[in-house]
Write an enzyme that holds these catalytic residues in place. Sequence first.
Site, PDB file in Angstrom:
ATOM      1  N   HIS A  84       0.876  -1.177   0.000  1.00 16.68           N
ATOM      2  CA  HIS A  84       0.000   0.000   0.000  1.00 16.68           C
ATOM      3  C   HIS A  84       0.912   1.225   0.000  1.00 16.68           C
ATOM      4  CE1 HIS A  84      -3.578  -2.425   1.306  1.00 16.68           C
ATOM      5  NE2 HIS A  84      -2.640  -3.153   1.881  1.00 16.68           N
ATOM      6  N   PHE A  85       1.157   1.790  -1.182  1.00 20.27           N
ATOM      7  CA  PHE A  85       2.073   2.930  -1.264  1.00 20.27           C
ATOM      8  C   PHE A  85       1.335   4.274  -1.160  1.00 20.27           C
ATOM      9  CE2 PHE A  85       5.926   0.561  -3.362  1.00 20.27           C
ATOM     10  CZ  PHE A  85       6.229  -0.002  -2.138  1.00 20.27           C
ATOM     11  N   ARG A  86       0.025   4.245  -0.908  1.00 20.83           N
ATOM     12  CA  ARG A  86      -0.720   5.403  -0.384  1.00 20.83           C
ATOM     13  C   ARG A  86      -0.912   6.580  -1.327  1.00 20.83           C
ATOM     14  NH1 ARG A  86      -2.754   2.248   3.311  1.00 20.83           N
ATOM     15  NH2 ARG A  86      -1.553   1.932   5.188  1.00 20.83           N
ATOM     16  N   ASN A 145      -6.695   0.839  -2.132  1.00 27.61           N
ATOM     17  CA  ASN A 145      -7.381   1.597  -1.071  1.00 27.61           C
ATOM     18  C   ASN A 145      -6.680   2.920  -0.782  1.00 27.61           C
ATOM     19  OD1 ASN A 145      -5.224   0.140   0.011  1.00 27.61           O
ATOM     20  ND2 ASN A 145      -6.131   0.037   2.047  1.00 27.61           N
ATOM     21  N   HIS A 158      -9.159  -9.947   0.254  1.00 25.82           N
ATOM     22  CA  HIS A 158      -8.895  -9.783   1.687  1.00 25.82           C
ATOM     23  C   HIS A 158     -10.060 -10.509   2.354  1.00 25.82           C
ATOM     24  CE1 HIS A 158      -7.770  -7.210   5.343  1.00 25.82           C
ATOM     25  NE2 HIS A 158      -8.785  -7.951   5.713  1.00 25.82           N
ATOM     26  N   HIS A 212      -2.743 -12.629   2.162  1.00 25.26           N
ATOM     27  CA  HIS A 212      -2.314 -12.749   3.574  1.00 25.26           C
ATOM     28  C   HIS A 212      -3.155 -13.690   4.450  1.00 25.26           C
ATOM     29  CE1 HIS A 212      -5.396  -9.719   3.683  1.00 25.26           C
ATOM     30  NE2 HIS A 212      -4.631  -8.663   3.721  1.00 25.26           N
ATOM     31  N   ASP A 259       2.115  -6.931   2.551  1.00 25.16           N
ATOM     32  CA  ASP A 259       1.013  -6.054   2.959  1.00 25.16           C
ATOM     33  C   ASP A 259       1.598  -4.778   3.577  1.00 25.16           C
ATOM     34  OD1 ASP A 259      -1.468  -5.036   3.424  1.00 25.16           O
ATOM     35  OD2 ASP A 259      -1.978  -6.366   5.081  1.00 25.16           O
ATOM     36  N   HIS A 268       1.597   3.469   8.461  1.00 21.71           N
ATOM     37  CA  HIS A 268       0.872   4.545   9.155  1.00 21.71           C
ATOM     38  C   HIS A 268       1.898   5.248  10.032  1.00 21.71           C
ATOM     39  CE1 HIS A 268      -3.029   3.010   7.858  1.00 21.71           C
ATOM     40  NE2 HIS A 268      -2.642   1.798   8.232  1.00 21.71           N
TER      41      HIS A 268
HETATM   42  O1  DOR Z   1      -3.791  -3.910   8.336  1.00 22.93           O
HETATM   43  C1  DOR Z   1      -4.105  -3.574   7.201  1.00 22.93           C
HETATM   44  N1  DOR Z   1      -3.766  -2.369   6.712  1.00 22.93           N
HETATM   45  N2  DOR Z   1      -4.813  -4.419   6.436  1.00 22.93           N
HETATM   46  C2  DOR Z   1      -5.361  -4.031   5.276  1.00 22.93           C
HETATM   47  O2  DOR Z   1      -6.037  -4.798   4.655  1.00 22.93           O
HETATM   48  C3  DOR Z   1      -5.170  -2.665   4.778  1.00 22.93           C
HETATM   49  C4  DOR Z   1      -3.949  -2.081   5.337  1.00 22.93           C
HETATM   50  C5  DOR Z   1      -3.855  -0.588   5.099  1.00 22.93           C
HETATM   51  O3  DOR Z   1      -4.023  -0.177   3.949  1.00 22.93           O
HETATM   52  O4  DOR Z   1      -3.570   0.149   6.031  1.00 22.93           O
END
Ligand code: DOR
Length: 448
Positions: A64-66, A96, A178, A232, A305, A309
């Site tokens: 997830h490179f945001r 996402n 997921h 996962h 994954d 954060h």
């Molecule tokens: O812990 C998680 N964080 N599981 C996910 O499916 C999404 C991910 C996130 O994008 O922060």
Amino acid sequence: MASLLILGAEIVTPAGVEPKDILIENEKISRIENPGSLSSFKADEIVNAQGLTLMPGVIDPQVHFREPGNTHKEDLESGSRAAAAGGVTAFLDMPNTNPPATTAQALREKIALAKTKCHVDFGFFVGATPDNLEELLAAKEACGIKIFMGSSTGTLLVSQRPDLEKIFAKGHKLIAVHAEDDNMIKANREAMGDKATLMDHPFIRSPEAALKATTLAVELAKKNNRRLHVLHLTTEEEVRFLEKEKVQGLISAEVCPQHFLLQFPEDYERLGTYAQMNPPIREARHGKALWQALKDGIIECTATDHAPHTREEKAKGYPSAPAGMPGVETLLPVMLNRVNQGLCSLSDLVRWMCEGPARLYGMVGKGKIEVGYDADLVLVDMKLERKVQNGHLQTKVNWSPYDGRTLKGWPIMTLVRGRFVYRDGKFNEPGWGKPIQFDPAWEKIPHK
Ligand code: DOR
């Protein structure tokens, strides 16, 4: 394009490890010869790699490179730089983001941006919603369709059976799930009410919820003869289920190292909300089953994954803190450390981390040290011992669940299509990364 000769490294293939000289021309591996055979070749650059190990570049099929929307946590440049430092030469990024990547247009924009910012090669998932079927069908460039069957970070969710039925029934692209049942999670959460603490996290997001969603996804994949990848995996129960029910070539599964390297309750007590992710870190019996399933081939590949954060966000405490932890940079070192511990071989790593993801997603020219393949390579020093340290990482959030662990075996140089993107602690300019090519014929199943 310059030619590059790598002399004397120990080359890792699924068959074993042996010293070879490698010539790279036009971004590809052009010759693999016994040591000494290429020493008179006039290459533009020669790297003496005696004492080092050469693997195919690692492919991380879940990050997830945001970008767009949450670039204070990570962006395509910082995330792919962390990948390069970790010997990861290609990644698949999740949808996402903010806004989420749920349209063909959003996907094209991401790819255009990635071409200017990425250090390594890339692919992007398109995200499913209950009503974007036309977009899923139009998103030709996507590496697959991602379905969040249970809600996690962001707004994406398809939890109702009729909506899932529609997505599985139309189109051919791989579906990556997921797998956590949202209704069960909600019911567990409501039952706990205000009393819930972080220590309840793996029981609110219970093994039963994971198994229920995986069971449904497998049923729909079989019914529609649709290629399914279960992201996962976290439970012993899902392993036992897949052992019986998985159809080779149709259904595959992956594991993240944190799900067998960390465990409940010790690491929750030690790390607090830094250990919080979805699906959760669980008790030791699950970790043991996952590791064994990887060794037995019930699980075909690893992923991280990578879900960064910031420390401020994680400090909010349970349940406000977001779930997820970074990992792309430490994936290869934690696995090389396991090789040094005698728990698996370098050839295992190549199967799980390079060939596996390339095969499962139908990537063209990736995942192997073979003539004609992309020169995506990582030079590893199996004897190097180094401590993982918060504050000394490339990921923007600059923390790791492995902070303080000394690992033996580290990548020291990473090449993407013949160019060094990381070498002895330094990075090339971003923008060398290209879209991974996916084999269109591969969408016809079954694929062995
Ligand atoms: O812990 C998680 N964080 N599981 C996910 O499916 C999404 C991910 C996130 O994008 O922060």
